[in-house]
Design an enzyme around this catalytic site. Structure first.
Site, short mmCIF file in Angstrom:
data_model
loop_
_atom_site.label_atom_id
_atom_site.label_comp_id
_atom_site.label_asym_id
_atom_site.label_seq_id
_atom_site.Cartn_x
_atom_site.Cartn_y
_atom_site.Cartn_z
N ARG A 142 7.89 4.45 -44.17
CA ARG A 142 8.19 3.25 -43.06
C ARG A 142 9.00 2.33 -44.14
O ARG A 142 8.71 2.01 -45.20
CB ARG A 142 6.69 2.48 -43.21
CG ARG A 142 6.92 1.13 -42.38
CD ARG A 142 6.96 1.25 -40.97
NE ARG A 142 6.83 -0.06 -40.18
CZ ARG A 142 7.68 -0.99 -40.16
NH1 ARG A 142 8.72 -1.11 -40.80
NH2 ARG A 142 7.42 -1.94 -39.31
N GLU A 150 10.41 -1.22 -30.28
CA GLU A 150 9.39 -0.16 -29.98
C GLU A 150 9.83 0.81 -29.10
O GLU A 150 10.13 0.36 -28.07
CB GLU A 150 7.92 -0.83 -29.97
CG GLU A 150 7.40 -1.45 -31.19
CD GLU A 150 7.10 -0.44 -32.08
OE1 GLU A 150 6.49 0.70 -31.86
OE2 GLU A 150 6.88 -0.78 -33.13
N ARG A 190 1.05 5.73 -44.02
CA ARG A 190 2.42 5.89 -44.49
C ARG A 190 2.99 5.32 -45.87
O ARG A 190 2.07 4.54 -46.10
CB ARG A 190 3.41 5.22 -43.18
CG ARG A 190 3.20 5.76 -41.89
CD ARG A 190 3.94 5.13 -40.87
NE ARG A 190 3.41 3.62 -40.86
CZ ARG A 190 4.02 3.02 -40.01
NH1 ARG A 190 4.93 3.41 -39.00
NH2 ARG A 190 3.60 1.65 -39.77
#
Length: 291
Positions: A142, A150, A190
């Site tokens: 990330r 998004e 992540r």
């Protein structure tokens, strides 16, 4: 001759043969004891000699050093969960980008040591290409400090400029070697990292090291991460750098800031979009249950 005279001939023979056997046993025992003691003394003396100690120390040190180097520099992490805490904010991961999932995250196949360690040219150190081979073998990264629009997923509609951000990041990173400085894991398993890439066709300086998060902010394809919890920039200096890049993109009206000045009230940041979607999804089950 039988002795004593009343003894039988067989008893006399047994009596005559016993002393030599006992004598041989005693002699054999003394020889074995002296041999064991001499061997023990010789072995200990050899261990104490420099010609034995020096090679032993060199061999042991070399083995321990090789183990330390492999564990510290050449150990491959198959996923974000396997990264040890000693790497957070101290070490980096070198690897190849195998896929880009969204505008601010991607998958990295860790190649510790890079080409010097044989990655890319040794037959047994090739980066897999098929999804089957890559399954459970990549680190989910990330990008630190930024939030991109998004894409449509989990029933949510696509946010404006989400596709442009995803396409830009894909063309910028896919199948390239990058270096990720890991800060910490996030709640989605992540690794939050500041990522750098070098590109041959980078104008005006080829192979210049570029901060991916910073470049996205300059292109107006992401905003500075706005969440109250979990924001990670890699230090205050990096946060100031990112906010300055966002300010310039906003001033020029680049990318997702294109209509910001004309329609500031209705303009929605990636963080505001996520908040709105979360509230709508929380209210929707209640409405359906009432029906």
């Amino acid at each position: 001759m039988r002795w004593p005279p009343w003894a039988s001939e067989s008893q006399a023979q047994q009596h005559n043969t016993k002393p030599p056997i006992e004598h041989n046993e005693k002699e054999h025992g003394s020889k074995s004891k002296s041999w064991e003691s001499s061997v023990t003394a010789i072995d200990w003396a050899a261990f104490a000699e420099p010609r034995t100690i020096i090679p032993t120390v060199i061999l042991t040190s070399g083995f321990l050093g090789a183990f330390h180097i492999h564990r510290r520099y050449l150990r491959r992490f198959p996923d974000a969960g396997s990264i040890t805490p000693s790497h957070f904010r101290r070490r980096s991961l070198l690897g190849r980008v195998t896929s880009v999932g969204d505008g601010d995250n991607f998958r990295l196949y860790h190649t510790p040591g890079g080409r010097l360690a044989g990655w890319g040219w040794l037959p047994w150190k090739k980066v897999p290409t098929s999804k089957k081979e890559l399954r459970d073998k990549t680190v989910h990264i990330r990008l630190a400090g930024v939030d991109a629009p998004e894409l449509a997923h989990f029933g949510r509609p696509e946010q404006p400029f989400a596709r442009e951000a995803h396409q830009w990041l894909t063309s910028y990173l896919l199948n390239r070697r990058v270096r990720a400085y890991i800060h910490r894991p996030d709640q989605y398993q992540r690794a939050v990292a500041t990522v750098y890439v070098r590109r041959a066709l980078d104008f005006p300086i080829p192979f210049r090291r570029r901060d991916v998060s910073y470049e996205m902010l300059k292109q107006g394809l992401a905003t500075v991460y706005e969440a109250k919890w979990g924001a990670e920039f890699g230090g205050e200096a990096m946060e100031r750098k990112y906010r300055k890049a966002e300010w310039w993109a906003k001033l020029r009206g680049t990318g997702l800031w294109k209509d910001f000045r004309r329609n500031e009230k209705e303009w929605e940041s990636p963080r505001a979009y996520k908040t709105r979607m979360g509230l709508e999804e929380a209210v929707q089950p209640r409405v359906e249950s009432k029906k």
